[in-house]
Write a protein that holds these residues in place. Structure first.
Motif, PDB file in Angstrom:
ATOM      1  N   LEU A 187       0.819  -1.213   0.000  1.00 57.64           N
ATOM      2  CA  LEU A 187       0.000   0.000   0.000  1.00 57.64           C
ATOM      3  C   LEU A 187       0.853   1.264   0.000  1.00 57.64           C
ATOM      4  N   GLY A 188       2.180   1.097  -0.096  1.00 55.78           N
ATOM      5  CA  GLY A 188       3.093   2.235  -0.101  1.00 55.78           C
ATOM      6  C   GLY A 188       3.325   2.781  -1.497  1.00 55.78           C
ATOM      7  N   GLU A 189       4.421   3.515  -1.641  1.00 52.83           N
ATOM      8  CA  GLU A 189       4.682   4.202  -2.910  1.00 52.83           C
ATOM      9  C   GLU A 189       5.959   3.738  -3.602  1.00 52.83           C
ATOM     10  N   ASP A 190       6.644   2.746  -3.043  1.00 56.29           N
ATOM     11  CA  ASP A 190       7.965   2.351  -3.556  1.00 56.29           C
ATOM     12  C   ASP A 190       7.877   0.959  -4.174  1.00 56.29           C
ATOM     13  N   LEU A 191       7.823   0.894  -5.507  1.00 60.60           N
ATOM     14  CA  LEU A 191       7.713  -0.390  -6.195  1.00 60.60           C
ATOM     15  C   LEU A 191       8.968  -1.225  -5.995  1.00 60.60           C
ATOM     16  N   ALA A 192      10.142  -0.588  -5.973  1.00 54.89           N
ATOM     17  CA  ALA A 192      11.386  -1.330  -5.754  1.00 54.89           C
ATOM     18  C   ALA A 192      11.368  -2.004  -4.378  1.00 54.89           C
ATOM     19  N   ALA A 193      10.821  -1.299  -3.381  1.00 54.30           N
ATOM     20  CA  ALA A 193      10.708  -1.875  -2.040  1.00 54.30           C
ATOM     21  C   ALA A 193       9.751  -3.063  -2.053  1.00 54.30           C
ATOM     22  N   MET A 194       8.700  -2.989  -2.882  1.00 53.96           N
ATOM     23  CA  MET A 194       7.754  -4.098  -2.977  1.00 53.96           C
ATOM     24  C   MET A 194       8.426  -5.318  -3.593  1.00 53.96           C
ATOM     25  N   ARG A 195       9.238  -5.104  -4.607  1.00 60.10           N
ATOM     26  CA  ARG A 195       9.970  -6.227  -5.210  1.00 60.10           C
ATOM     27  C   ARG A 195      10.858  -6.897  -4.168  1.00 60.10           C
ATOM     28  N   ALA A 196      11.566  -6.092  -3.391  1.00 56.34           N
ATOM     29  CA  ALA A 196      12.453  -6.636  -2.360  1.00 56.34           C
ATOM     30  C   ALA A 196      11.648  -7.355  -1.282  1.00 56.34           C
ATOM     31  N   GLU A 197      10.515  -6.792  -0.908  1.00 56.89           N
ATOM     32  CA  GLU A 197       9.672  -7.404   0.116  1.00 56.89           C
ATOM     33  C   GLU A 197       9.163  -8.766  -0.335  1.00 56.89           C
ATOM     34  N   ILE A 198       8.799  -8.890  -1.600  1.00 60.37           N
ATOM     35  CA  ILE A 198       8.331 -10.179  -2.121  1.00 60.37           C
ATOM     36  C   ILE A 198       9.435 -11.220  -2.020  1.00 60.37           C
ATOM     37  N   HIS A 199      10.647 -10.852  -2.425  1.00 57.98           N
ATOM     38  CA  HIS A 199      11.782 -11.771  -2.295  1.00 57.98           C
ATOM     39  C   HIS A 199      11.963 -12.189  -0.841  1.00 57.98           C
TER      40      HIS A 199
END
Length: 226
Positions: A187-199
């Motif tokens: 629900l945030g604004e950082d797609l790169a952070a989402m990619r890292a979170e998924i990993h």
């Protein structure tokens, strides 16, 4: 009042699914219409249809000349599930990232709440279903038909993976805060952070689950690991 046939079949499928995910029917176990009909106290007709449904879901597999068995996950299966899920889920978020709205936020939070409720109730099978629904939300939101079909094709093995993961950790469901970071980042604004979170999210506990499956294999055939 007579129970509709489809409802009765779904009830049988739910009971059979729960027995598999709880470990009552062990991974790799052979199942027959006769034994299951006796176990669940039902006739073979709706049971046969329920078994077909679980074959479609990937929880049962029919092998020529050997019969129908509960799918048994290997360490390689776990590794393939991890790598495929990472790729699929990142792609799903890339598709929906710019289209997330208030409806997306409410939907994701509602599914997170449902998962938390199951965890608080120590409902292991319910938490597996709720976790599946939570992760499935982004696929549904993507409206990408092939992606959704691919996600659906691994749901059964994913449920078996989570059941093995829970047994490996000796827990009834995932950690209560296990998806807090995932949801907050989604629900945030950082797609790169989402990619890292998924990993990171999907790697947590993976090694313990692999060790658990290796331990089961060693127990079944000690000579193989001598």
């Amino acid at each position: 009042m007579r129970v509709p046939k489809a409802t009765f079949r779904a009830h049988i499928a739910d009971g059979l699914r729960n027995a598999i995910l709880s470990g009552e029917i062990a991974p790799g176990a052979q199942v027959t219409e006769q034994s299951l009909a006796e176990q669940f106290g039902v006739s073979r007709g709706p049971l046969r249809e329920a078994m077909r449904q679980l074959i479609d879901e990937g929880l049962l597999v029919t092998v020529p000349y050997t019969g129908t068995h509960v799918v048994e996950l290997s360490v390689e299966d776990v590794r393939e599930i991890y790598s495929l899920r990472v790729t699929l889920e990142i792609f799903a978020f890339e598709l929906v990232w710019s289209q997330r709205d208030e409806g997306f936020r409410r939907g994701l939070l509602a599914r997170h709440d449902a998962l938390t409720h199951c965890i608080d109730a120590q409902d292991d099978v319910g938490s597996i279903h709720a976790e599946l629904q939570l992760h499935g939300f982004v696929y549904e939101a993507s409206a990408h038909k092939i992606l959704i079909k691919t996600w659906e094709s691994i749901r059964g093995r994913l449920q078996l993976y989570w059941a093995a993961h829970h047994r490996a950790h000796g827990i009834r469901g995932p950690r209560r805060d296990g998806h807090d970071s995932y949801v907050a980042t989604a629900l945030g604004e950082d797609l790169a952070a989402m990619r890292a979170e998924i990993h990171n999210h999907m790697a947590r506990g993976g090694q313990q689950t692999e060790d658990f499956l290796l331990g089961l294999a060693k127990h079944k055939d000690p000579a193989t690991f001598a």
